[in-house]
Design an enzyme around this catalytic site. Structure first.
Site, PDB file in Angstrom:
ATOM      1  CE  LYS B 186      -6.954  15.077   6.325  1.00 15.62           C
ATOM      2  NZ  LYS B 186      -6.766  15.233   4.893  1.00 15.62           N
ATOM      3  CD  GLN B 265       0.429   7.839   0.991  1.00 10.78           C
ATOM      4  OE1 GLN B 265       0.690   8.557   0.041  1.00 10.78           O
ATOM      5  NE2 GLN B 265      -0.805   7.568   1.354  1.00 10.78           N
ATOM      6  CG  ASP B 336      -1.541   4.899  -3.146  1.00 10.31           C
ATOM      7  OD1 ASP B 336      -2.763   4.663  -3.218  1.00 10.31           O
ATOM      8  OD2 ASP B 336      -1.052   6.019  -2.877  1.00 10.31           O
ATOM      9  CD  GLU B 365      -3.990   5.026  -7.235  1.00  9.12           C
ATOM     10  OE1 GLU B 365      -5.052   5.606  -6.984  1.00  9.12           O
ATOM     11  OE2 GLU B 365      -2.901   5.370  -6.697  1.00  9.12           O
ATOM     12  CE1 TYR B 479     -10.312  10.203   3.970  1.00  7.62           C
ATOM     13  CE2 TYR B 479     -12.302  10.216   2.626  1.00  7.62           C
ATOM     14  CZ  TYR B 479     -10.961  10.478   2.763  1.00  7.62           C
ATOM     15  OH  TYR B 479     -10.253  11.006   1.720  1.00  7.62           O
TER      16      TYR B 479
END
Lengths: 618, 618
Positions: B186, B265, B336, B365, B479
């Protein structure tokens, strides 16, 4: 199951037979519905669906083996369509993917992987309607003779049945009908034995007295057992087993079930004492431990020792007492003081009995701490006595019945409301005169779908206590034979009949669900309503709790709970007097005179206005 | 255990070490105490006790074998006395029967028959104090370089430690520090890749761009994994494992624990994707399923498939990630999105880890439905994010924190209050200016014993959203690398330092127990207090929730909850300004100007009057 809010789900199933249902909840990830849900969103967003449709074909394919031949045709077609080449238009594929037929087949046949089952298993018990709704009538058979001075018999009881049925009762409850012990037998008004206590007393052949109880005192029916027999015998003065069976059958023919009292305790003369001394506690001097509540002694009663080494035999024998009376036609048992016996025993005994006879009803006579009463209900008792006899003020009635009708307790605890019992003549009845009896009747019969009276003491407003401060009746039937003039002036027979009629005519009164209290501005006026689930029967009750004075005030009805708007007009049909009123709005005036009838029982009829139609009441 | 009321009993035990305690309750009939209780009543009634005393001797005799030699002397004597012949006077027998020594020995040694044990076993987890009380500070290491335009390193972070510690923080929380994927990386402000989606993208050796993300975009730290490594690797631009360890150790030396972000992830470049493709879901076209929330696609993220056939290996590997960082000094993990992973996994993983390392803290979270958040807490998470960022009005703050502090939830769910996070810039902060930040800081730091800020965005009142209606920061650090002037005018550093000081000085603020809301007559003024169990520290907070206008009104304090009488005078020590006030009675006036400080934090000191003494404050 359907989601409600905040991760709560709702599901239901119908019960179709009496007995226990066990159920639980199984959960799994529904991959097909997840896929379908996402597919729709992606379709709406105009995304390329080629891979998604293949994934769906895979999912559907997994259900084919489970569906099997004959039922898999639609699934096969769906797989072909979704995995088909591009000549099949996307709209056709989507309509297969989203078709209700496929959804339904997937619901039935999609493999459920990694399911989770809720433990422990849950249970729902389906009891007969009489467990929920019934009017009980307690009487002592020995006081039923027509002629004064005679010992009543089952035949005398049989003669009274039409009268009791006509008053609208559903259940005839009899105190113990067994032989009564001689040792330490209690005389009139519970006159105690004055014999030097040990050793065990005996009645000489000449009938020499050992206690001030007169030679012809009949004793307490709860001092069960004599040389003639115990819990499976009938006291010979009452009649034979055949007479008992005939009473039960005649009663049933006119709509009355017979409830029997089961009191697991023995007189010192009970055959068990001789045959099974190990079922009782022994004192260090070799005598058997009598009942006591120090410093009180009940030497005419031996408690059973549920923790005896020989408990298995004892428990089996006790269960067989129920079985014996079930064989003789009894389906309803009022259990004396169950809280002083083993809870494990009750759980085992009741579940064993109900497995074979799911129609049985057990009324727990446990006047004890709330949690113990609730526990007995969870263990298997169908109904329970409760604190109603001592709840007289508006605030305490409201608080107690709100707890019973609206807290979690209502899922398992069914109260049976008794304004009086042979053990309880509340102060309120002692000093409130006839109006007090009517007030308590109205409350019992309308607050409780199940209620009962100890008659004829109740019908005849018997209100004299043995001594000031006592709740015992003077000249109690527990210790002597009484003769009742059931038609004496001032009797409540007609009123009781009318109230029982109203209960039968109004389904709202046949359940304790949906009890709702309404505000009044006078602490002597209590107002509450009950309604059916469909709200097609609504009954409002207003009672003047002051048996001495006219009370008046304003009632503020929770109209919303009845589906009415604040501006609606509605009809009140007074069911005791047949008067009719129109009320409008929530706030209305009530005045009740205890010298007439200190209560209103209204059926509420909603005033419905329909277009192109005239007004009418439904 | 001691009876309380209505069949409730109370007992307690002290916990002395970190970890899980399992306990249950055993119940039995205490025959000795029953006997003693009855004996006293019979004695008072003047009854013959000869048999009763023998019974007591029998009971006491049963305890002798259990007591054994050396401890049975008193019991032996008691048996002799109670079963002794009549020459022993009754008073002597009674004093033995009722003696505390015998009672205590019987409590220890009397056989307990037919005991009942409560199932299931209950558990209490003892966590370290930081689990209950701590101020968290989140920052991106890559934005910590002193020179603008440079990639920050752990060494840069180390240089900032004294500053963070000086502000009074207890925990430094770092977003993921691992290599970041290239595929679908991203760009600034979450610029999406515009490549035709499948097949899997690759970066050509020449660095040809596939997305509008510029060649030097650093990507999101949550897109974990590249050819350089995965969850056990450090992104080389940040430094080495040694640098990381040094940061953790330096922080600890000045009272700061380091919390690491664990996000299970993978970026498409993560080594797991190549080495363990079976740990991911495969799409029908052979590609790996990326994360999506239809119609949104997150092609830079591959979720792990916790239900893979190879789950045992996957779960073990994931647990080893925690173990790896524990070995490198980390004791606190911010996890997360745990609610999108297997709950069975968390339960297993956390309990295994805490068995070896009971000092660990796991912050969940999970911004999801309440019951799911509560479930994660029950499964083992020590603390949780919650709805605080979106609770702004008085009624919703009161309702939510009453639920958290007073319902059953408080037994296992510990909220950690964050006014902002890199994912959440609430509307309230976007439009309320600097006063809004102060309001939210005050609320977070005093409503929550655990709270945190995402700094320096918070200190500098960064408030511009990516677009209207969004809660994303414009130019988010997620980002891109940012350069912060931490001393820019308008910063909140001093205020934060003061608030953290007040938290450390006042034990009342170090727990979420005993939170109590007080009435105010202005919807913009919220008032609440906390106090210690001993009530020797009471803190009252009043906040003006309106960041734009002066608000004034009357507070009605629940003085009784503080042990004060309605007429008492008490001192309020304003801890932000050091002002002191005397108040008397429950109702008092408050006025708060958001342009100054829109909150009061008062320590309440009770005014105690003692005889023969002058007044003083305690």
């Amino acid at each position: 199951m359907q989601p409600v809010v905040n991760d709560r789900w709702r599901g239901s199933f119908s019960v179709e037979a009496l007995g226990s249902y066990h159920y639980t909840i199984e959960a799994w990830v529904d991959h097909f519905r997840t896929w379908r849900h996402d597919l729709e969103k992606k379709f709406k967003a105009g995304q390329d669906l080629s891979v998604e449709l293949l994934a769906g074909a895979e999912l559907i394919g997994q259900a084919i083996p489970q569906a099997g031949h004959g039922r898999d045709a639609d699934l096969q077609t769906a797989v072909r369509m979704l995995s088909g080449k591009s000549q099949i238009p996307i709209s056709a594929k989507m309509s297969v993917a989203l078709s209700p037929t496929i959804a339904e087949l997937m619901e039935r046949f999609a493999p459920r992987r990694q399911t989770t089952t809720y433990t422990p298993e849950l249970r729902v018990t389906v009891d007969p309607p009489l467990a929920r709704f019934g009017a009980w009538y307690e009487m002592f058979p020995r006081s039923c003779a027509l002629e004064p001075g005679k010992h009543g018999t089952f035949k005398d009881c049989e003669a009274l049945l039409p009268r009791i049925a006509d008053m609208g009762f559903d259940i005839l409850y009899l105190p113990p009908v067994h032989p009564i012990g001689q040792a330490h037998r209690k005389g009139k008004n519970n006159t105690p034995s004055i014999l030097p206590s040990p050793p065990r007393p005996s009645l000489s052949p000449e009938g020499e007295r050992e206690s001030p109880a007169a030679a012809d005192d009949p004793g307490s029916p709860w001092a069960i057992g004599s040389s003639e027999g115990g819990h499976k015998s009938i006291y010979r003065e009452l009649g034979t087993l055949e007479d008992f069976r005939s009473l039960v059958e005649s009663a049933r023919k006119i709509g009355l079930e017979t409830a029997l009292d089961i009191a697991f305790q023995c007189s010192p003369d009970h055959p068990y004492v001789r045959e099974h001394p190990e079922w009782f506690r022994k004192r260090p001097d070799g005598s058997i431990q009598y009942a006591e509540n120090p410093p009180k002694k009940y030497q005419d009663i031996y408690p059973l020792n549920f923790e005896t080494e020989d408990w298995a035999a004892l428990w089996t024998e006790l269960k067989s007492i129920f079985e014996f009376w079930i064989e003789h036609g009894v389906k309803i048992f009022r259990v004396d003081n169950p809280h002083t016996k083993s809870f494990l025993f009750w759980e085992w005994c009741i579940s064993e009995l109900k497995e074979k006879h799911p129609e049985l009803i057990f009324l727990s006579e446990a006047f004890t701490r709330p949690k113990v009463m609730y526990r007995l209900a969870k263990l298997g008792f169908t109904q329970s006595y409760n604190y109603f006899p001592w709840r007289n003020a508006k605030w305490e009635l409201t608080q107690y019945f709100t707890e019973l009708a609206q807290s979690g307790v209502r899922e398992y605890f069914r109260p049976n409301l008794w304004p009086n019992t042979p053990d309880i003549l509340p102060q309120y009845l002692q000093f409130g005169g006839r109006p007090a009896f009517i007030v308590r009747l109205m409350l019992a019969a309308t607050l409780g779908a199940s209620y009962g009276i100890y008659g004829p003491a109740f019908e005849l407003c018997e209100h004299v206590a043995r001594e000031p401060g006592s709740e015992e009746y003077l000249n109690s039937e527990k210790y002597e034979i009484r003769h009742w003039n059931r038609d004496a002036p001032g009797n409540l027979n007609d009123l009781i009949k009318r109230v029982n009629r109203i209960r039968r005519d109004n389904p709202a009164l046949q359940s304790d669900e949906r009890l709702q209290f309404h505000e009044t501005d006078n602490e002597n006026l209590i107002a509450y309503s009950k309604q059916t689930a469909a709200a097609n029967n609504i009954v409002l009750v207003v009672v003047n709790l002051d048996p001495h004075h006219v009370q008046r005030g304003w009632v503020r009805l929770d109209l919303e709970s009845w589906g009415l708007k604040p501006t609606d007009t509605y009809q009140l049909h007074e069911l005791l007097t047949e008067a009719r009123y129109f009320w409008s709005g929530a706030r209305n005036y009530v005045e009740l005179n205890p010298q007439f009838v200190p209560a209103h029982i209204f059926a509420i009829r909603r005033h419905v206005r329909r277009e192109h139609d005239f007004d009418y009441f439904m």
